[in-house]
Design a protein around this motif. Sequence first.
Motif, PDB file in Angstrom:
ATOM      1  N   ASP A 182       3.264   1.847  -5.708  1.00  0.00           N
ATOM      2  CA  ASP A 182       4.447   2.681  -6.464  1.00  0.00           C
ATOM      3  C   ASP A 182       3.913   3.622  -7.242  1.00  0.00           C
ATOM      4  O   ASP A 182       2.954   3.986  -7.221  1.00  0.00           O
ATOM      5  CB  ASP A 182       4.894   1.581  -7.126  1.00  0.00           C
ATOM      6  CG  ASP A 182       4.155   0.918  -8.154  1.00  0.00           C
ATOM      7  OD1 ASP A 182       3.074   1.413  -8.640  1.00  0.00           O
ATOM      8  OD2 ASP A 182       4.368  -0.218  -8.882  1.00  0.00           O
TER       9      ASP A 182
ATOM     10  N   ASP B   1       1.139   3.000  -9.772  1.00  0.00           N
ATOM     11  CA  ASP B   1      -0.224   2.930  -9.068  1.00  0.00           C
ATOM     12  C   ASP B   1      -0.809   4.485  -8.824  1.00  0.00           C
ATOM     13  O   ASP B   1      -2.057   4.589  -8.869  1.00  0.00           O
ATOM     14  CB  ASP B   1      -0.062   2.000  -7.744  1.00  0.00           C
ATOM     15  CG  ASP B   1       0.158   0.787  -8.301  1.00  0.00           C
ATOM     16  OD1 ASP B   1      -0.152   0.252  -9.006  1.00  0.00           O
ATOM     17  OD2 ASP B   1       0.859  -0.019  -7.268  1.00  0.00           O
TER      18      ASP B   1
ATOM     19  N   ASP C 140       0.295   2.253   1.444  1.00  0.00           N
ATOM     20  CA  ASP C 140       1.750   2.354   1.694  1.00  0.00           C
ATOM     21  C   ASP C 140       2.651   1.214   0.608  1.00  0.00           C
ATOM     22  O   ASP C 140       3.572   1.719   0.056  1.00  0.00           O
ATOM     23  CB  ASP C 140       2.081   1.547   2.914  1.00  0.00           C
ATOM     24  CG  ASP C 140       1.695   2.405   4.095  1.00  0.00           C
ATOM     25  OD1 ASP C 140       1.612   3.633   3.742  1.00  0.00           O
ATOM     26  OD2 ASP C 140       1.631   1.906   5.075  1.00  0.00           O
ATOM     27  N   ASN C 141       1.867   0.473  -0.124  1.00  0.00           N
ATOM     28  CA  ASN C 141       2.570  -0.465  -1.205  1.00  0.00           C
ATOM     29  C   ASN C 141       2.290   0.022  -2.351  1.00  0.00           C
ATOM     30  O   ASN C 141       2.821  -0.355  -3.254  1.00  0.00           O
ATOM     31  CB  ASN C 141       2.129  -1.881  -0.973  1.00  0.00           C
ATOM     32  CG  ASN C 141       2.417  -2.734   0.321  1.00  0.00           C
ATOM     33  OD1 ASN C 141       3.579  -2.191   0.982  1.00  0.00           O
ATOM     34  ND2 ASN C 141       1.512  -3.565   0.873  1.00  0.00           N
TER      35      ASN C 141
ATOM     36  N   ASN D 179      -2.123  -0.478   4.551  1.00  0.00           N
ATOM     37  CA  ASN D 179      -0.963  -1.214   3.734  1.00  0.00           C
ATOM     38  C   ASN D 179      -1.245  -0.936   2.384  1.00  0.00           C
ATOM     39  O   ASN D 179      -0.357  -1.008   1.626  1.00  0.00           O
ATOM     40  CB  ASN D 179      -1.250  -2.713   4.325  1.00  0.00           C
ATOM     41  CG  ASN D 179      -0.577  -2.938   5.597  1.00  0.00           C
ATOM     42  OD1 ASN D 179      -0.143  -2.367   6.216  1.00  0.00           O
ATOM     43  ND2 ASN D 179      -1.454  -3.940   6.454  1.00  0.00           N
ATOM     44  N   GLN D 180      -2.526  -1.272   1.968  1.00  0.00           N
ATOM     45  CA  GLN D 180      -2.538  -1.017   0.408  1.00  0.00           C
ATOM     46  C   GLN D 180      -2.025   0.247  -0.248  1.00  0.00           C
ATOM     47  O   GLN D 180      -1.150   0.189  -1.201  1.00  0.00           O
ATOM     48  CB  GLN D 180      -3.757  -1.076  -0.156  1.00  0.00           C
ATOM     49  CG  GLN D 180      -4.457  -2.701   0.075  1.00  0.00           C
ATOM     50  CD  GLN D 180      -5.750  -2.717  -0.340  1.00  0.00           C
ATOM     51  OE1 GLN D 180      -6.405  -1.655  -0.730  1.00  0.00           O
ATOM     52  NE2 GLN D 180      -6.410  -3.968   0.038  1.00  0.00           N
TER      53      GLN D 180
ATOM     54  N   ASN E  23      -5.517  -3.027   6.485  1.00  0.00           N
ATOM     55  CA  ASN E  23      -5.407  -3.418   5.145  1.00  0.00           C
ATOM     56  C   ASN E  23      -5.399  -2.378   3.927  1.00  0.00           C
ATOM     57  O   ASN E  23      -4.372  -2.354   3.211  1.00  0.00           O
ATOM     58  CB  ASN E  23      -6.413  -4.494   4.831  1.00  0.00           C
ATOM     59  CG  ASN E  23      -6.494  -5.907   5.725  1.00  0.00           C
ATOM     60  OD1 ASN E  23      -5.411  -6.139   6.186  1.00  0.00           O
ATOM     61  ND2 ASN E  23      -7.390  -6.667   5.592  1.00  0.00           N
TER      62      ASN E  23
END
Length: 224
Positions: free
Chosen positions: A37, A40, A34-35, A31-32, A28
């Motif tokens: 932008d 962020d 990787d996501n 994934n956070q 998790n």
Amino acid sequence: MTRVKKMEQILHQTLVSAASQLEQQLDNQINQLDNLDSDDLNALRNQRLNELKEINKKKQEWLNCGHGQYSELCDEKEFFEVSKKSPNIVVHFYRDSTERCKIVDKHLQILSKKHIEAKFCKVNAEKSPFLTQRLRIKVIPTIALIKDNKTKDYIVGFDDLGGRDDFSTEMMEWRIAQSGAIEYNGDLLTPPDKARKQNLLQQQKKTIRGRRYDSDDSDIDFDD
């Protein structure tokens, strides 16, 4: 199924479940990341920069209050002034005629430069009878460890430092850290001198074991 095997099975299932949950948490988090932008990432970068600025600001405030050096306080009045400015104080009550006080001076001089989050100082017990009596100083040397205007702990003599004069600066650092007066990244439950001896014994065992294996290998005859 016997009781022992049943317990082993339950333990195995518990470990598998814990490992699975940990793996899921790591997935998790990945994934956070990787996501994220660009906005962020910029927000995280700015947050980190603000944290570093705050740390540097705090360090400068400490230095302005005389942290980073080991100094002598002239009298009780100066001690109370220091107490108003510094939430963490390490104060050594000494006497000129006590040789062990010089040993304490040596270690605190080193630690004062390493731990600027605390004010390191010393007070002549004979010249400050009111303060000495107020803090219940009876044995020289004694180090009073003060946090937020409250005396949290005392290091009386050298009993807590191994009961010997040649203790290490790391040992003094570890003992002071137990009061919370300084930041410490090591193991507060294990004295550093003891941990060093344990590591040395482990290394010696590995060396002896390695020599035994080398000796055994040398007896092998490859000509057969």
